[in-house]
Design a protein around this motif. Structure first.
Motif, short mmCIF file in Angstrom:
data_model
loop_
_atom_site.label_atom_id
_atom_site.label_comp_id
_atom_site.label_asym_id
_atom_site.label_seq_id
_atom_site.Cartn_x
_atom_site.Cartn_y
_atom_site.Cartn_z
N ARG A 55 6.59 -4.76 14.47
CA ARG A 55 5.40 -4.29 13.60
C ARG A 55 4.28 -4.80 13.77
O ARG A 55 3.25 -4.10 14.25
CB ARG A 55 6.11 -4.12 12.16
CG ARG A 55 7.09 -3.43 12.56
CD ARG A 55 7.34 -2.29 10.97
NE ARG A 55 8.91 -1.52 10.42
CZ ARG A 55 9.32 -1.88 9.58
NH1 ARG A 55 8.81 -2.32 8.31
NH2 ARG A 55 10.19 -0.10 9.51
N ARG A 56 4.28 -6.13 13.74
CA ARG A 56 3.33 -6.76 13.61
C ARG A 56 2.06 -6.61 15.37
O ARG A 56 1.39 -6.26 14.91
CB ARG A 56 2.81 -7.90 12.57
CG ARG A 56 1.94 -9.05 13.39
CD ARG A 56 0.91 -8.41 12.07
NE ARG A 56 1.75 -8.86 11.03
CZ ARG A 56 0.95 -10.00 10.46
NH1 ARG A 56 0.87 -10.85 10.39
NH2 ARG A 56 1.77 -10.25 8.90
N ALA A 58 3.32 -4.15 17.32
CA ALA A 58 2.89 -2.93 17.85
C ALA A 58 0.73 -2.60 17.75
O ALA A 58 0.60 -2.51 17.78
CB ALA A 58 3.57 -2.50 17.07
N GLU A 59 1.07 -2.94 15.79
CA GLU A 59 0.27 -2.78 14.72
C GLU A 59 -1.23 -3.33 16.16
O GLU A 59 -2.27 -3.15 16.30
CB GLU A 59 0.14 -3.37 13.66
CG GLU A 59 0.45 -2.48 13.34
CD GLU A 59 0.78 -2.92 11.55
OE1 GLU A 59 0.29 -4.40 11.38
OE2 GLU A 59 2.41 -2.73 10.84
N GLU A 60 -1.08 -4.70 16.63
CA GLU A 60 -2.06 -5.39 16.63
C GLU A 60 -2.28 -5.10 18.29
O GLU A 60 -3.63 -4.67 18.89
CB GLU A 60 -1.68 -6.69 17.32
CG GLU A 60 -2.98 -7.96 17.86
CD GLU A 60 -2.08 -9.38 18.14
OE1 GLU A 60 -2.19 -9.13 19.29
OE2 GLU A 60 -1.99 -9.87 16.77
N ARG A 62 -2.10 -1.63 19.26
CA ARG A 62 -2.71 -0.87 19.00
C ARG A 62 -4.21 -0.22 18.59
O ARG A 62 -5.26 0.04 19.08
CB ARG A 62 -1.49 0.27 17.48
CG ARG A 62 -0.74 0.98 18.03
CD ARG A 62 -0.61 1.54 17.00
NE ARG A 62 1.03 1.82 17.07
CZ ARG A 62 1.73 3.44 16.50
NH1 ARG A 62 0.98 3.71 15.27
NH2 ARG A 62 3.26 3.10 16.77
N ALA A 63 -4.30 -1.55 17.69
CA ALA A 63 -5.62 -1.94 17.19
C ALA A 63 -6.96 -2.08 18.98
O ALA A 63 -7.57 -1.88 18.40
CB ALA A 63 -6.13 -2.83 16.38
N PRO A 113 9.43 0.71 16.57
CA PRO A 113 7.81 0.63 16.04
C PRO A 113 7.78 0.20 17.47
O PRO A 113 6.48 0.79 18.39
CB PRO A 113 7.43 -0.75 15.82
CG PRO A 113 9.24 -1.07 15.16
CD PRO A 113 9.84 -0.21 15.36
N THR A 117 4.67 2.89 19.11
CA THR A 117 3.57 2.60 19.98
C THR A 117 2.88 2.53 21.01
O THR A 117 1.89 3.44 21.74
CB THR A 117 3.29 0.64 20.39
OG1 THR A 117 3.82 0.31 18.93
CG2 THR A 117 2.04 0.50 20.80
N TRP A 120 2.33 6.31 20.73
CA TRP A 120 0.39 6.90 20.32
C TRP A 120 -0.18 5.83 21.30
O TRP A 120 -1.29 7.00 21.69
CB TRP A 120 0.06 5.55 19.41
CG TRP A 120 -0.21 5.78 19.28
CD1 TRP A 120 -1.35 6.24 17.77
CD2 TRP A 120 -2.31 4.82 19.41
NE1 TRP A 120 -3.18 5.84 18.17
CE2 TRP A 120 -3.40 4.58 18.83
CE3 TRP A 120 -1.75 3.84 20.88
CZ2 TRP A 120 -4.03 4.43 19.33
CZ3 TRP A 120 -3.34 3.09 20.55
CH2 TRP A 120 -3.94 2.72 20.10
#
Length: 187
Positions: A55-56, A58-60, A62-63, A113, A117, A120
């Motif tokens: 998850r981390r 994937a978040e990174e 995306r950012a 995730p 991602t 997205w």
């Protein structure tokens, strides 16, 4: 950095380097400099910790992508900036590499995730392509979702080709080829 943060970051690195099976709890603890019981104090076990790490990551991703795709410039320039942004090409994509891991793909929770991602990213790119079509910059007959899928496929496939050859040249060639195909007619 807290112990749980060190565990997540260590797991992220190991998943990228070794994959899920190659990432043992012992290796995670050694990399994190954490005691034996700390993983189970903070997480239910390896799958739970791996999910937090994925998850981390994937978040990174995306950012990082959003930072470029939401930046200044025309739609083509933003896609170009995304394709040309600095990457560690020979290491591969930390999210894309997870799709090659049978244990991640077989587990709905771990795969989610990754899938979300990539969905997205395709949706964000499709929106930019649509914007470019409406402005007359990108080909009016092109399907936005197809072009977005081609952009993602070029990046992910470029990583594979670069890793196989041991050189970023194959990645760079794929990006140049796609940019030439997408280039507005007035360029």
């Amino acid at each position: 950095m807290s112990t749980s943060e060190r565990l997540i970051e260590s797991t992220r690195e190991l998943l990228w380097e070794r994959g899920y099976v190659g990432t043992s709890p012992k290796a995670i603890l050694e990399r994190a400099g954490a005691g034996q019981g700390s993983m189970y104090h903070h997480f239910k076990g390896k799958p739970d910790l791996a999910l937090a790490a994925i998850r981390r990551t994937a978040e990174e991703m995306r950012a990082t992508a959003a930072g470029v795709l939401d930046g200044p410039g025309t739609p083509y320039e933003r896609i170009e900036a995304y394709l040309l942004r600095e990457r560690d090409v020979l290491r591969g994509c930390p999210v894309g590499r997870l799709t090659m891991d049978p244990d991640v793909i077989a587990d709905d929770a771990l795969r989610a995730p990754v899938d979300e991602t990539l969905d997205w990213l395709r949706a964000r790119l499709a929106g930019i392509v649509e914007e470019g079509r409406e402005q007359g910059e990108l080909a009016p007959g092109a399907d936005s979702e197809d072009i977005a899928a081609a952009v993602v496929a070029t990046v992910q496939g470029g990583y594979v080709l670069a890793r196989a050859s041991g050189s970023p040249a194959a990645f760079d060639a794929g990006v140049r080829g796609l940019l030439a195909l997408l280039a507005p007619r007035d360029r």
